[in-house]
Design an enzyme around this catalytic site. Structure first.
Site, short mmCIF file in Angstrom:
data_model
loop_
_atom_site.label_atom_id
_atom_site.label_comp_id
_atom_site.label_asym_id
_atom_site.label_seq_id
_atom_site.Cartn_x
_atom_site.Cartn_y
_atom_site.Cartn_z
N ASP A 1 0.80 -1.00 0.04
CA ASP A 1 0.02 -0.03 -0.12
C ASP A 1 0.98 1.32 0.00
O ASP A 1 1.89 1.24 0.60
CB ASP A 1 -0.75 -0.06 1.25
CG ASP A 1 -1.96 1.00 1.26
OD1 ASP A 1 -2.84 0.94 0.52
OD2 ASP A 1 -1.99 1.93 2.20
N GLU B 1 14.38 -15.38 0.53
CA GLU B 1 14.80 -16.22 1.58
C GLU B 1 13.84 -17.63 1.38
O GLU B 1 14.05 -18.70 2.07
CB GLU B 1 14.68 -15.99 2.99
CG GLU B 1 15.76 -14.59 3.40
CD GLU B 1 15.55 -14.13 4.47
OE1 GLU B 1 14.56 -14.28 5.36
OE2 GLU B 1 15.99 -12.90 4.81
C1 GLC Z 1 -4.26 3.07 -0.49
C2 GLC Z 1 -5.46 2.12 -0.66
C3 GLC Z 1 -6.59 2.88 -0.03
C4 GLC Z 1 -6.25 3.80 1.37
C5 GLC Z 1 -5.04 4.36 1.05
C6 GLC Z 1 -4.43 4.63 2.56
O1 GLC Z 1 -4.42 4.07 -1.62
O2 GLC Z 1 -5.67 1.47 -1.96
O3 GLC Z 1 -7.38 2.28 -0.13
O4 GLC Z 1 -7.15 4.52 1.60
O5 GLC Z 1 -3.83 3.56 0.51
O6 GLC Z 1 -4.12 3.56 3.26
#
Ligand code: GLC
Length: 553
Positions: A216, A267
């Site tokens: 993310d 790993e």
């Molecule tokens: C990313 C995710 C989104 C979230 C953001 C903050 O863009 O896909 O859904 O709100 O990160 O974590």
């Protein structure tokens, strides 16, 4: 894992060509009946995904979280939130997926935690300058009494990017940085303790047997030194897709982190993979994320953001193959996810729709459903013929449109609240799936509860209705996935062809692929034998908003 080894061709890593289906756990299937989907729900519906023909699933976060940003605010990276089940439910889901030859990727959220994470709670109780504060980005404010935020950055979800705390002694205190919601404080990735913690989190899930991670906000983890003021250009995409040199997006320091994680994954056996969520202005920059010793994949957001325009689409595909090819990585292809307007609606929008803005009841010029669906199906028919890995988002195989009429009182996206109801945000693409037309909550569960209301017309899109209809979107997706596998389209290269200025056309071996993005039919050769088409048509002219795979005698 025996079944899995048979999927990838010998000597090639599975992720180079895989079709990966995104599950948004809240909205996939709800075994507990509380209106929010869960892990046992996913397990109970894995056969549908096996039947669809995907190679892997990616699960959006199901870890312990107060759910202020639908789980992208993690309070414990090593446990399952009770909303979604238990670690044992996760292990069972993983085993059942693997038994069906489906790999499993989990979401890792390393840019920020929840404010309920034990580290953040410790930081609030500790003193300025302490090791506890140093895990996050705390700074003194500007102004005579520190009453102004440390800089002028604006949060992706609207409002400022800094929040002032009250110190343990009751006095107004330092500020902490949050790119997203105020409940999502950013970690300080220059701190070795943070790095070590995440190596350990990776190992926790790798040891359980996951096949990889979707990372993310992979482009936000490192901030420019000194945190200089920055004013985005007007109408900039808030996730960084449109601008160069943003002090909190795409900083070079992130690459060290991925190199480090690459080693951790190496790993383990079985070609575990990292896929970065990185919204960057150019494909050249995006491709830097997947150099041989960094991530394995990154989402191709420039492709996702491309409008329904033949020239633009042809250009982005060409450039993707070039730029990813130059670093020896496969391109990925993606049209929908849980952050953008569903592509079977988005492609018929007449105005620009930046990532995360959303559309709702008061949006002017709402897109036409039939046009959107035709374009959505054509776009996918083209996409699944491209070499590389493709991502699908749950519900697109049913042709689900964006839910545009959600009443305000149901909305949950922090964007809606932080912009004072100016931006609808992303709830419209997150509505629970319809499985059976005649069941309560369309079979999402057996109680009828649903955390976002399902539009009544979704009965027509229910999986059981589409199962029996050979012209349905579901049937199209199944045919596409089977034919893609049969022809080995996930790997190899393509040869461009010319079908006129309003079409995108290429050849994969002896299969010709054409999509008509114009306003007039496109002629096909008289001896064309259609293998697949995004919607029925007669004769040798490809209708507008339609794509086809064909061979010639
Ligand atoms: C990313 C995710 C989104 C979230 C953001 C903050 O863009 O896909 O859904 O709100 O990160 O974590």
């Amino acid at each position: 894992m025996a079944q899995l080894e048979q999927i990838a061709a010998p000597g090639s890593e599975w992720w180079r060509s895989a079709v990966i289906y995104q599950i948004y756990p809240r909205s996939f299937a709800d075994a507990s009946g509380d209106g929010i989907g869960d892990l046992p729900g996913i397990t109970s519906r894995l056969d549908a995904l096996k039947d669809l023909g995907v190679d892997a699933i990616w699960l959006s976060p199901f870890m312990t979280s107060p759910q202020r940003d639908a789980g992208y605010d993690v309070a414990d990276y090593r446990d399952v939130d009770p909303l979604f089940g238990t670690l044992a439910d996760f292990d069972e889901m993983l085993a059942q997926a693997h038994a069906r030859g489906i790999r499993v990727i989990v979401d890792l959220v390393p840019n920020h935690s929840s404010d309920q994470h034990v580290w953040f709670q410790e930081a609030l109780r500790a003193a300025p300058g302490s090791p506890e504060r140093a895990r996050y980005i705390f700074r003194d404010g500007r102004g005579t009494n520190g009453e102004l935020p440390p800089n002028n950055w604006e949060s992706v979800f609207g409002g400022g990017m800094w929040e002032r705390i009250t110190e343990p002694d009751g006095t107004p205190g330092q500020w902490y940085l949050h790119i997203f919601d105020v409940t999502q404080p950013d970690f300080d990735w220059t701190n070795e303790e943070v790095r070590e913690e995440f190596r350990s989190v990776l190992r926790f899930w790798l040891d359980r047997g996951v096949d990889g991670f979707r990372v993310d906000v992979a482009h936000g983890m490192v901030k420019e030194e000194g945190l200089p003021d920055y004013t985005p250009v007007a109408d900039a995409d808030s996730m960084g897709g449109g601008e160069e040199n943003v002090p909190y997006w795409g900083q070079v320091g992130v690459h060290d982190i991925y190199r480090d994680w690459h080693e951790v994954l190496a790993e383990y056996d079985g070609d575990r993979a990292l896929c970065g969520e990185a919204w960057l202005p150019t494909l050249k920059q995006t491709a830097l994320w997947v150099r041989p010793d960094e991530m394995h994949q990154t989402f191709n957001f420039p492709y996702l953001m491309t409008k329904w325009d033949a020239k633009a689409l042809g250009r982005v595909i060409r450039e993707s193959l070039e730029e990813f090819g130059a670093v020896g990585a496969p391109s990925t292809w993606v049209l929908s996810n849980h952050d953008v307007v569903r592509h079977s609606t988005r492609l018929a929008l007449t105005a620009d729709n930046p990532q995360g803005e959303g559309i709702g009841p008061n949006t002017p010029d709402k897109p036409d459903t039939a046009t959107g669906l035709a374009r959505g199906r054509a776009a996918t028919t083209l996409m699944l013929a491209l070499p590389g890995s493709a991502y699908l988002y749950q519900g697109e195989e049913l042709g689900l449109p964006e839910a545009m009429e959600i009443p305000d009182e149901f909305r949950q996206d922090p964007t809606w609240f932080r912009t004072d109801h100016e931006r609808y945000g992303r709830d419209g693409c997150r509505v629970p799936l319809p499985w059976e037309a005649d069941a309560v909550a369309f079979g999402f569960n057996d109680t009828g509860a649903s955390w976002l209301p399902q539009p009544a017309e979704w009965a027509d899109y229910a999986r059981d209705v589409e199962e029996g209809d050979e012209t349905s979107t579901l049937s199209l997706y199944k045919q596409l996935l089977a034919a893609r596998r049969k022809h080995g389209f996930g790997s190899g290269s393509l040869v461009w062809e010319d079908a006129g200025a309003d079409a995108v056309a290429f050849r994969r071996g002896d299969v010709h692929v054409v999509a008509n993005l114009g306003t007039k039919p496109v002629a096909l050769p008289a001896d064309a034998t259609v293998i697949l088409r995004s919607q029925p048509f007669d004769g040798t002219a490809l209708p507008v908003d339609t794509a086809v795979w064909y061979t010639t005698a």
